[in-house]
Scaffold this active site. Structure first.
Site, PDB file in Angstrom:
ATOM      1  N   HIS A  97      -9.012 -26.807 -18.379  1.00 30.39           N
ATOM      2  CA  HIS A  97      -7.984 -26.465 -19.354  1.00 30.39           C
ATOM      3  C   HIS A  97      -8.534 -26.386 -20.771  1.00 30.39           C
ATOM      4  O   HIS A  97      -7.904 -25.770 -21.636  1.00 30.39           O
ATOM      5  CB  HIS A  97      -6.834 -27.469 -19.278  1.00 30.39           C
ATOM      6  CG  HIS A  97      -5.956 -27.268 -18.088  1.00 30.39           C
ATOM      7  ND1 HIS A  97      -4.601 -27.546 -18.104  1.00 30.39           N
ATOM      8  CD2 HIS A  97      -6.225 -26.809 -16.846  1.00 30.39           C
ATOM      9  CE1 HIS A  97      -4.085 -27.265 -16.920  1.00 30.39           C
ATOM     10  NE2 HIS A  97      -5.060 -26.820 -16.134  1.00 30.39           N
ATOM     11  N   HIS A 283      -9.432 -26.205  -6.389  1.00 31.59           N
ATOM     12  CA  HIS A 283      -8.389 -26.846  -5.592  1.00 31.59           C
ATOM     13  C   HIS A 283      -8.931 -27.490  -4.321  1.00 31.59           C
ATOM     14  O   HIS A 283      -8.157 -27.894  -3.457  1.00 31.59           O
ATOM     15  CB  HIS A 283      -7.283 -25.843  -5.278  1.00 31.59           C
ATOM     16  CG  HIS A 283      -6.502 -25.427  -6.480  1.00 31.59           C
ATOM     17  ND1 HIS A 283      -5.466 -24.522  -6.434  1.00 31.59           N
ATOM     18  CD2 HIS A 283      -6.593 -25.806  -7.782  1.00 31.59           C
ATOM     19  CE1 HIS A 283      -4.967 -24.355  -7.648  1.00 31.59           C
ATOM     20  NE2 HIS A 283      -5.646 -25.127  -8.484  1.00 31.59           N
TER      21      HIS A 283
END
Length: 762
Positions: A97, A283
């Site tokens: 992020h 993920h």
């Protein structure tokens, strides 16, 4: 869904000190703001001006730092426990992020300045709980101090997190110096609600109250399969890094979500293969958090009380941490080994059939059908859960192009691991510029096309005598001096201080796509390049026995410098324009055409190129371009004034050439733009073009654009113009123009000490 609400206070501060009260921007919100040209000034930096972060980083015990980071991964703290006893997933998300705000159109965003520490990023809904990640890192930052920036540490922590869970990374480079204030130059969107996208899309979504997820139970918007995202944005919602994990506007449609994913990841410079690798690789670790409704979550860090000490999103649900954590509102653990690298994400994606369900927090997510619970609980070893996925995960299965790549990765796990390592490295380093800026023992040495590679110098450089002779040869060609100035500016002014791309090094002005850009596709460029290529060949042939050469990149800049010197001389002032050889010429094969197309300017007010749009006036484009060039307001002012009298408008027009002796480096632009004997009137309804007439006779005198007249209209720019337009301003004007010119010519010379931003003298 709760009524959409502005994420900031609706009332102004009542404080009558410290800059409170009604401000200029309240009275005149459309006024040109020069603030972005004053950011990150020495006054905001706690370090001395001669502090060298590169030297500090190189003195770091790098592997001791990594050892401490490895230890942190499994050192679970009671105040913020680690999922599965390992902070790896949290730190991967933090790094992702931080770097993932990068976008290709203007090079802004990214992890290069440590901006995640500051608002608005530190308070975006998508960054919930990352305030805790940075606090977990503080003891390590405190230990190593100035030798490691927050910008580097946040990204290195993500790299170490991957390694600690068994993944082999591609490498890591340090060198990201911290900034000390929020970057106000970035357009994050025009929405005034979290999760809103009603400005970036013509038929978008109004957003939500406070922290929360969008409702997927409302009818899907009719255009989620066709809508176009506003440039330069990459994220689909205000406050998100990428796309909505529940699907477009909360609608659980994997195919429509794939369209958003392709747009978003493409705008951060990733192709389909890199996109699949990043999603499937990232993920493979950790989990999301949606233990209960987001109604339990309090305000973000920027809105939290003083006693919270910079932390936000206080959670009232049970313990508010660990198994009761709420971030996105989605509750998904992707694999049965969330702290170990595997290709189980891809295996599960294709093995199971999926049905739509709701998280405990009410968010849309998908659950495997007809299978047993195999997923471990993050805190209770006696519990198991069914496999779950995000809507955006299923996009990798149901989008045909993504599916083909994902199945190949599933069948070839080594290829998947290599693709993820390279894509992750690119994600973290996309805004660092060329490989020559990389530092540290783990910086890879392979040239990658997205780094815009340029050959290393492989010849003896020209000396002072050669430079003097080449200047004479250049000026003897008979070409107009403005040709050389225009070509040098066109080459060097592609530089972007945001992601360190572009610039004169490489001479890509002669290659596709730059040579064909509208702003460059003019007769003067072809004439100039042809003449300079002949000079280069003749010189290199003549001195071949000495090992000397001059690159076309160097010659383009030298020609501009020679022309500026001559123009100053013709204005009655002798000055030497600095020139330092050492640039090299890139090849077409080293130039990724699609990637470089994003550097094409929408407008370049320095050359009077481009027009106002319905939302952006020409003078705003000028300031934005100046910011990308790391210019101050005085530097922008003196460069525009000088380039106008040097007759360098891209199309040869006379707009703003406010002088009777074009080609001479005089301060005439300023004396004439400030002349009260001239009356100005819009020629095209006030959009872009103006005519100046004699106030007494009404006779036409000049034409000018908004990018010209702003220096007489805007109070702060007029104040600067008055310095150069005064009777004693000519000498200072030439001196300052040469200083600013030299800065722009060398913005990409990372091999020079004090190049780029540090060379600013005005």
């Amino acid at each position: 869904m709760a009524e959409a609400k502005c994420p900031f206070s609706q009332s102004r501060s009542n404080a009558n000190v410290a800059g409170g009260g009604t401000r200029n921007t309240d009275w005149w919100p459309d006024q040109l703001n020069l603030g972005i040209l004053r950011q990150h000034a020495p006054a905001s930096n706690p370090f001395e001006r001669d502090f060298d972060y590169t030297a500090a980083f190189n003195s770091l015990d790098y592997y001791a730092l990594k050892k401490d980071l490895h230890a942190l991964m499994t050192d679970s703290q009671d105040w913020w426990p680690a999922d599965f006893g390992h902070y790896g997933g949290l730190f991967i998300r933090m790094a992702w992020h931080s770097a993932g705000t990068y976008r290709v159109f203007d090079g802004r965003g990214g992890g290069g300045q440590g901006q995640q520490r500051f608002a608005p990023l530190n308070s975006w809904p998508d960054n919930a709980s990352l305030d805790k990640a940075r606090r977990l890192l503080w003891p390590i930052k405190q230990k190593y101090g100035a030798k490691i920036s927050w910008a580097d540490l946040m990204l290195l922590a993500g790299n170490v997190a991957l390694e600690s869970m068994g993944f082999k990374t591609y490498g890591f480079s340090g060198g990201r110096a911290d900034t000390w204030e929020a970057d106000e130059s970035v357009y994050w969107g025009g929405e005034s609600t979290w999760m809103g996208n009603d400005v970036r899309y013509s038929d978008g979504f109004p957003g939500v109250t406070k922290h929360g997820a969008l409702s997927g139970d409302e009818p899907p918007h009719r255009n989620i399969h066709t809508r176009d995202l506003e440039k330069p944005l990459a994220a689909s919602h205000m406050g998100l890094i990428y796309v909505n994990p529940e699907g477009p506007d909360g609608n659980p449609d994997p195919v429509a979500a794939a369209r958003d994913i392709r747009t978003t990841f493409g705008r951060m410079g990733m192709n389909d293969e890199e996109t699949v690798a990043l999603i499937a690789g990232g993920h493979s670790f950790g989990k999301t958090h949606g233990a209960a409704s987001s109604e339990n979550v309090d305000v973000e860090p920027a809105a939290a009380g003083l006693e919270n000490q910079g932390l936000g999103w206080s959670n009232r649900y049970q313990s508010g941490k660990g198994p009761h954590t709420i971030t996105s509102g989605i509750e998904v653990t992707w694999t049965k080994t969330p702290t170990k690298w595997s290709h189980a994400f891809l295996e599960y994606l294709f093995r199971f059939d999926w049905e739509l369900t709701k998280s405990p927090g009410g968010a849309n997510q998908w659950q495997a059908k007809n299978t047993e619970a195999i997923i471990p609980d993050a805190y209770d070893p006696s519990k198991k859960h069914l496999p779950k996925m995000l809507t955006t995960d299923l996009s990798l299965r149901y989008d045909p192009a993504y599916e083909k790549i994902a199945r190949r990765f599933l069948d070839h796990p080594d290829e998947f691991a290599d693709a993820f390592s390279r894509a992750w490295f690119k994600l973290l380093h996309r805004d660092m510029g060329p490989r020559t800026r990389y530092i540290g023992p783990e910086a890879p040495t392979e040239d990658l096309i997205w780094q815009d590679p340029i050959p290393a110098v492989n010849h003896t450089l020209v000396d002072a005598n050669d430079i003097a002779a080449l200047k004479r040869t250049i000026l003897d060609t008979g070409l107009n001096k403005s040709n050389f100035v225009s070509t040098a500016w066109a080459s060097a002014s592609t530089f972007r201080g945001t992601d360190k791309r572009g610039g004169a090094n490489g001479a890509r002005i002669r290659l596709a796509p730059q040579r064909q850009w509208e702003v460059n596709n003019q007769p003067w460029l072809e004439e100039t390049l042809s003449a300079l290529e002949k000079i280069q060949k003749d010189f290199n042939d003549r001195v071949s026995s000495t090992g000397k050469k001059i690159s076309l990149a160097d010659l383009i800049v030298l020609a501009g410098c020679a022309a500026v010197e001559k123009a100053a001389q013709e204005a009655g002032q002798t000055i030497t324009v600095p020139f330092t050889p050492g640039r090299m010429d890139a090849s077409q094969e080293q130039t990724e055409v699609e990637s470089f197309s994003h550097l094409e300017p929408v407008a370049d007010g320095f050359r009077n190129y481009g027009k106002s749009s319905s939302r952006v006036r020409a003078e705003h484009y000028l300031v934005d371009k100046a910011h990308l060039l790391t210019l101050t307001a005085p530097e922008m002012t003196v460069l525009v004034g000088g380039l106008r009298v040097l007759n360098t408008n891209y199309d040869g027009s006379k707009h703003g050439v406010l002088t009777s002796s074009p080609g001479r480096l005089t301060n005439d632009f300023f004396t004439n733009v400030l002349d009260m004997n001239t009356a100005w009137k819009a020629k095209d309804g006030g959009r872009d073009l103006y005519e100046g007439t004699d106030r007494k006779t009404g006779q036409p005198k000049w034409t000018a654009t908004r990018a010209d007249l702003v220096f007489g209209s805007h109070a702060e720019l007029r104040a600067l113009a008055e310095v150069y337009g005064s009777s004693d301003g000519q000498e200072k004007f030439v001196k300052d123009f040469v200083s600013a010119w030299d800065k722009v010519m060398n913005l990409d010379r990372f091999d020079l000490k004090g190049s780029g931003i540090a060379r600013s003298k005005l």
